[in-house]
Write a protein that holds these residues in place. Structure first.
Motif, mmCIF file in Angstrom:
data_model
loop_
_atom_site.group_PDB
_atom_site.id
_atom_site.type_symbol
_atom_site.label_atom_id
_atom_site.label_comp_id
_atom_site.label_asym_id
_atom_site.label_seq_id
_atom_site.Cartn_x
_atom_site.Cartn_y
_atom_site.Cartn_z
ATOM 1 N N MET A 27 31.232 -6.637 102.483
ATOM 2 C CA MET A 27 32.124 -5.657 101.869
ATOM 3 C C MET A 27 33.224 -5.212 102.824
ATOM 4 N N ILE A 45 40.832 -9.036 94.549
ATOM 5 C CA ILE A 45 39.543 -9.312 93.911
ATOM 6 C C ILE A 45 39.095 -10.732 94.234
ATOM 7 N N ILE A 94 29.648 -9.780 94.101
ATOM 8 C CA ILE A 94 29.921 -8.481 93.474
ATOM 9 C C ILE A 94 30.277 -7.448 94.537
ATOM 10 N N ALA A 95 29.561 -7.476 95.659
ATOM 11 C CA ALA A 95 29.881 -6.559 96.763
ATOM 12 C C ALA A 95 31.285 -6.845 97.313
ATOM 13 N N VAL A 98 33.852 -5.318 95.045
ATOM 14 C CA VAL A 98 33.992 -3.883 95.310
ATOM 15 C C VAL A 98 34.810 -3.650 96.580
ATOM 16 N N VAL A 101 38.611 -4.520 95.839
ATOM 17 C CA VAL A 101 39.241 -3.498 94.993
ATOM 18 C C VAL A 101 39.441 -2.206 95.776
ATOM 19 N N SER A 102 38.412 -1.796 96.520
ATOM 20 C CA SER A 102 38.510 -0.558 97.301
ATOM 21 C C SER A 102 39.604 -0.650 98.360
#
Length: 112
Positions: A27, A45, A94-95, A98, A101-102
């Motif tokens: 992440m 993404i 998926i991580a 995130v 996007v963050s």
């Protein structure tokens, strides 16, 4: 988003995972790249998903031992150690989503 950036992020993420044994680099690396690189949301993404899935998938294959993967696979009822690696790679993707996007939203917040 350049291929060089993706490859360097995958290598960086794998080095950090191997050297520190912490899972959350999948992440952090996409987050940092998305903050400091000018990317639109779509590229952030894709970058996060690709980097995280590739680095975690490679790391999972690198560290997997038959004893551990067979026990965890049996415990989860997956039937195959390859399904275990696939499942954890999807979770890593998926991580990375995130994280990407963050990071993109953080860059936008810092620029406004």
């Amino acid at each position: 988003m350049k291929t060089q950036e993706i490859i360097s992020a995958i290598i960086l993420s794998m080095i950090l995972q191997i050297s520190s044994d912490l899972w959350y680099w999948v992440m952090v690396v996409p987050f940092v790249f998305a903050v400091f690189r000018e990317m639109n949301m779509r590229d952030s993404i894709l970058f996060g998903v690709i980097v995280s899935a590739a680095s975690w998938g490679g790391y999972a294959i690198f560290i997997s031992t038959p004893e551990i993967t067979e026990k965890v696979t049996a415990m989860m009822g997956l039937g195959s150690s390859y399904l275990l690696i696939l499942a954890t790679t999807i979770i890593a993707a998926i991580a990375g989503f995130v994280g990407g996007v963050s990071g993109n939203l953080m860059r936008k917040a810092l620029n406004s």
